[in-house]
Design a protein around this motif. Structure first.
Motif, short mmCIF file in Angstrom:
data_model
loop_
_atom_site.label_atom_id
_atom_site.label_comp_id
_atom_site.label_asym_id
_atom_site.label_seq_id
_atom_site.Cartn_x
_atom_site.Cartn_y
_atom_site.Cartn_z
N UNK A 93 0.84 -1.20 0.00
CA UNK A 93 0.00 0.00 0.00
C UNK A 93 0.88 1.25 0.00
N UNK A 94 1.96 1.21 0.82
CA UNK A 94 2.87 2.36 0.91
C UNK A 94 3.57 2.58 -0.44
N UNK A 95 3.99 1.49 -1.07
CA UNK A 95 4.65 1.58 -2.38
C UNK A 95 3.71 2.20 -3.42
N UNK A 96 2.46 1.75 -3.39
CA UNK A 96 1.48 2.28 -4.35
C UNK A 96 1.28 3.78 -4.11
N UNK A 97 1.26 4.16 -2.81
CA UNK A 97 1.10 5.55 -2.42
C UNK A 97 2.27 6.39 -2.95
N UNK A 98 3.50 5.85 -2.74
CA UNK A 98 4.71 6.55 -3.18
C UNK A 98 4.73 6.68 -4.71
N UNK A 99 4.32 5.59 -5.38
CA UNK A 99 4.27 5.61 -6.85
C UNK A 99 3.32 6.71 -7.35
N UNK A 100 2.15 6.78 -6.70
CA UNK A 100 1.15 7.78 -7.10
C UNK A 100 1.69 9.18 -6.86
N UNK A 101 2.38 9.34 -5.70
CA UNK A 101 2.95 10.64 -5.36
C UNK A 101 4.02 11.03 -6.37
N UNK A 102 4.84 10.05 -6.73
CA UNK A 102 5.91 10.29 -7.70
C UNK A 102 5.33 10.71 -9.05
N UNK A 103 4.27 10.03 -9.46
CA UNK A 103 3.61 10.37 -10.72
C UNK A 103 3.12 11.82 -10.69
N UNK A 104 2.51 12.20 -9.55
CA UNK A 104 2.01 13.57 -9.39
C UNK A 104 3.16 14.57 -9.43
N UNK A 105 4.25 14.25 -8.69
CA UNK A 105 5.39 15.16 -8.64
C UNK A 105 6.01 15.34 -10.03
N UNK A 106 6.17 14.21 -10.75
CA UNK A 106 6.74 14.28 -12.10
C UNK A 106 5.83 15.09 -13.02
N UNK A 107 4.52 14.86 -12.89
CA UNK A 107 3.55 15.60 -13.71
C UNK A 107 3.60 17.09 -13.41
N UNK A 108 3.82 17.42 -12.11
CA UNK A 108 3.92 18.83 -11.72
C UNK A 108 5.23 19.44 -12.21
N UNK A 109 6.29 18.64 -12.18
CA UNK A 109 7.62 19.16 -12.48
C UNK A 109 7.80 19.43 -13.98
N UNK A 110 7.33 18.52 -14.81
CA UNK A 110 7.61 18.61 -16.23
C UNK A 110 7.23 19.94 -16.87
N UNK A 165 6.84 22.81 -15.42
CA UNK A 165 7.67 23.86 -14.81
C UNK A 165 9.06 23.83 -15.42
N UNK A 166 9.64 22.63 -15.51
CA UNK A 166 10.98 22.50 -16.08
C UNK A 166 11.01 22.95 -17.54
N UNK A 167 9.94 22.66 -18.27
CA UNK A 167 9.86 23.03 -19.68
C UNK A 167 9.90 24.55 -19.86
N UNK A 168 9.40 25.28 -18.83
CA UNK A 168 9.36 26.74 -18.92
C UNK A 168 10.65 27.41 -18.48
N UNK A 169 11.64 26.63 -18.01
CA UNK A 169 12.88 27.22 -17.49
C UNK A 169 13.94 27.28 -18.58
N UNK A 170 14.83 28.31 -18.50
CA UNK A 170 15.94 28.36 -19.46
C UNK A 170 16.82 27.11 -19.30
N UNK A 171 17.38 26.65 -20.41
CA UNK A 171 18.19 25.42 -20.39
C UNK A 171 19.37 25.50 -19.44
N UNK A 172 20.07 26.68 -19.42
CA UNK A 172 21.26 26.78 -18.56
C UNK A 172 20.89 26.72 -17.08
N UNK A 173 19.75 27.31 -16.73
CA UNK A 173 19.30 27.26 -15.33
C UNK A 173 18.94 25.81 -14.95
N UNK A 174 18.27 25.15 -15.85
CA UNK A 174 17.88 23.76 -15.61
C UNK A 174 19.12 22.87 -15.48
N UNK A 175 20.13 23.13 -16.31
CA UNK A 175 21.38 22.36 -16.26
C UNK A 175 22.10 22.60 -14.94
N UNK A 176 22.11 23.89 -14.49
CA UNK A 176 22.73 24.23 -13.20
C UNK A 176 22.00 23.51 -12.07
#
Ligand code: ZN
Length: 173
Positions: free
Chosen positions: A81-98, A100-111
């Motif tokens: 159950x905990x693993x499933x919870x973490x997986x779901x959380x990770x999916x949400x975090x990745x979905x939130x991050x992508x 945001x990351x796409x909107x950042x300048x490449x050099x800032x993202x690289x840094x």
């Protein structure tokens, strides 16, 4: 020996043995057999008692194994159950991050990615109450003045830990 005993008993049953010595010998033999039977019966009781003890031990151990199996199953369920919870959380975090990351300048993202790899997975930290939340050290007044004067799109780094400092209304600037 056995054949003779059987024959003797038949002869005794039929009243054919009249010799007192034969009778006495057979009497002794019977007594000896009875003692042997009695000893064997005692031994049998002892073995049965030991068997009962062993069965009791086995029952107790079987119960312990069943209990441990049950606990293991409960823990495995909780883990899954905990693993499933973490997986779901990770999916949400990745979905939130992508996006945001796409909107950042490449050099800032690289840094950011470089710092994140060097700094235990934390490449940027909030500047909160005049303190870097990455290394928890306070920022001195001179540096705070520099940060406060910097334009919003300028990348600020912590002087202590090098992480990117993120300014918010709670930064204390
Ligand atoms: Zn820092």
């Amino acid at each position: 020996m056995k054949a003779r005993r059987t024959r003797d008993r038949d002869r005794m049953d039929q009243g054919l043995i009249t010799n007192p010595k034969d009778l006495e010998r057979m009497q002794h033999e019977l007594e000896s057999l009875e003692r042997r039977i009695s000893t064997l019966e005692d031994e049998e009781l002892e073995v049965m008692a030991r068997l009962e003890d062993a069965q009791r031990d086995l029952d107790a151990l079987t119960a312990q194994v069943a209990e441990a199996d049950e606990q293991l199953a409960t823990l495995a369920t909780a883990r899954d159950a905990k693993l499933a919870e973490i997986d779901a959380e990770l999916t949400t975090v990745v979905a939130d991050r992508d996006p945001v990351a796409a909107g950042l300048p490449d050099d800032l993202l690289a840094l950011y990615d470089k710092l994140r790899a060097q700094k235990g997975g934390v490449g940027a930290a909030e500047l909160r109450q005049r303190r870097c939340t990455g290394c928890q050290l306070g920022i001195d007044n001179a540096e705070l003045a520099v940060i406060a004067a910097a334009p919003d799109d300028q990348v600020i780094r912590c002087e202590e830990c090098s992480r990117i400092l993120v300014r918010t209304p709670e930064s204390g600037l």
